[in-house]
Design a protein around this motif. Structure first.
Motif, short mmCIF file in Angstrom:
data_model
loop_
_atom_site.label_atom_id
_atom_site.label_comp_id
_atom_site.label_asym_id
_atom_site.label_seq_id
_atom_site.Cartn_x
_atom_site.Cartn_y
_atom_site.Cartn_z
N ILE A 61 10.47 -4.61 -0.55
CA ILE A 61 8.14 -4.94 -1.36
C ILE A 61 8.22 -3.95 -1.34
N THR A 62 6.81 -3.60 -2.63
CA THR A 62 6.28 -2.84 -2.68
C THR A 62 4.59 -2.77 -2.16
N ILE A 63 3.62 -1.61 -1.52
CA ILE A 63 2.66 -2.24 -1.91
C ILE A 63 1.64 -1.27 -2.27
N GLU A 64 0.05 -1.72 -2.26
CA GLU A 64 -0.70 -0.58 -3.17
C GLU A 64 -0.49 1.14 -2.00
N SER A 65 -1.02 1.00 -0.36
CA SER A 65 -1.36 2.24 -0.45
C SER A 65 -0.67 2.66 0.85
N SER A 66 0.02 3.88 0.67
CA SER A 66 0.35 4.64 1.79
C SER A 66 -0.75 4.96 2.98
N GLU A 67 -2.19 5.38 3.04
CA GLU A 67 -3.02 5.30 3.66
C GLU A 67 -3.45 4.21 4.23
N ARG A 68 -3.44 3.46 3.88
CA ARG A 68 -3.50 1.85 4.85
C ARG A 68 -2.15 1.30 5.66
N LEU A 69 -1.06 1.83 4.96
CA LEU A 69 0.22 1.30 5.87
C LEU A 69 0.18 2.23 6.73
N ASN A 70 0.03 3.27 7.13
CA ASN A 70 0.06 3.83 7.70
C ASN A 70 -1.19 3.79 8.63
N GLN A 71 -2.79 3.21 8.31
CA GLN A 71 -2.92 2.75 9.29
C GLN A 71 -2.41 1.68 10.37
N ALA A 72 -2.61 0.56 9.54
CA ALA A 72 -1.96 -0.30 9.87
C ALA A 72 -0.57 -0.16 11.69
N ILE A 73 0.63 0.73 11.06
CA ILE A 73 1.33 0.90 12.47
C ILE A 73 1.03 2.66 12.77
N GLY A 74 -0.08 2.74 12.66
CA GLY A 74 -0.95 3.62 14.02
C GLY A 74 -0.20 4.98 14.05
#
Length: 98
Positions: A61-74
């Motif tokens: 799947i594709t999600i909108e933002s790498s910034e938020r992805l990085n924030q989610a995984i730390g």
């Protein structure tokens, strides 16, 4: 969409997320059941993960933002993550479609 990031963070804390260099190897060995790629990743990156996932029959799947992805995984500089747990996969897919 916020719930997806919360689920990714929860999966990370449960040690059910693979990212970075190990992700391609995990796809090959079918250790991941879902790959999540950021929309703002390069076309080459998206194509590489798409081709690998379709060949090895892994959902993507594709999600909108790498910034938020990085924030989610730390972690930083991640454009894609793999989910290793079937329960997390089902929850994320339900939120993504819903």
């Amino acid at each position: 969409m916020d719930k997806i990031y919360n689920l990714i963070g929860l999966a990370m804390r449960a040690r059910k997320v693979i990212s970075g260099e190990e992700l391609m190897d995990a796809i090959r060995k079918k250790r991941v059941s879902l790959v999540i790629v950021a929309e703002d990743a390069s076309e080459n990156t998206k194509k590489r993960y798409s081709d690998k996932c379709s060949f090895y029959d892994v959902d993507l799947i594709t999600i909108e933002s790498s910034e938020r992805l990085n924030q989610a995984i730390g972690k930083s500089n991640r454009m894609a993550v793999g989910i290793c747990d079937e329960g997390f996969k089902k929850s994320i897919m339900k939120c993504w479609k819903g």
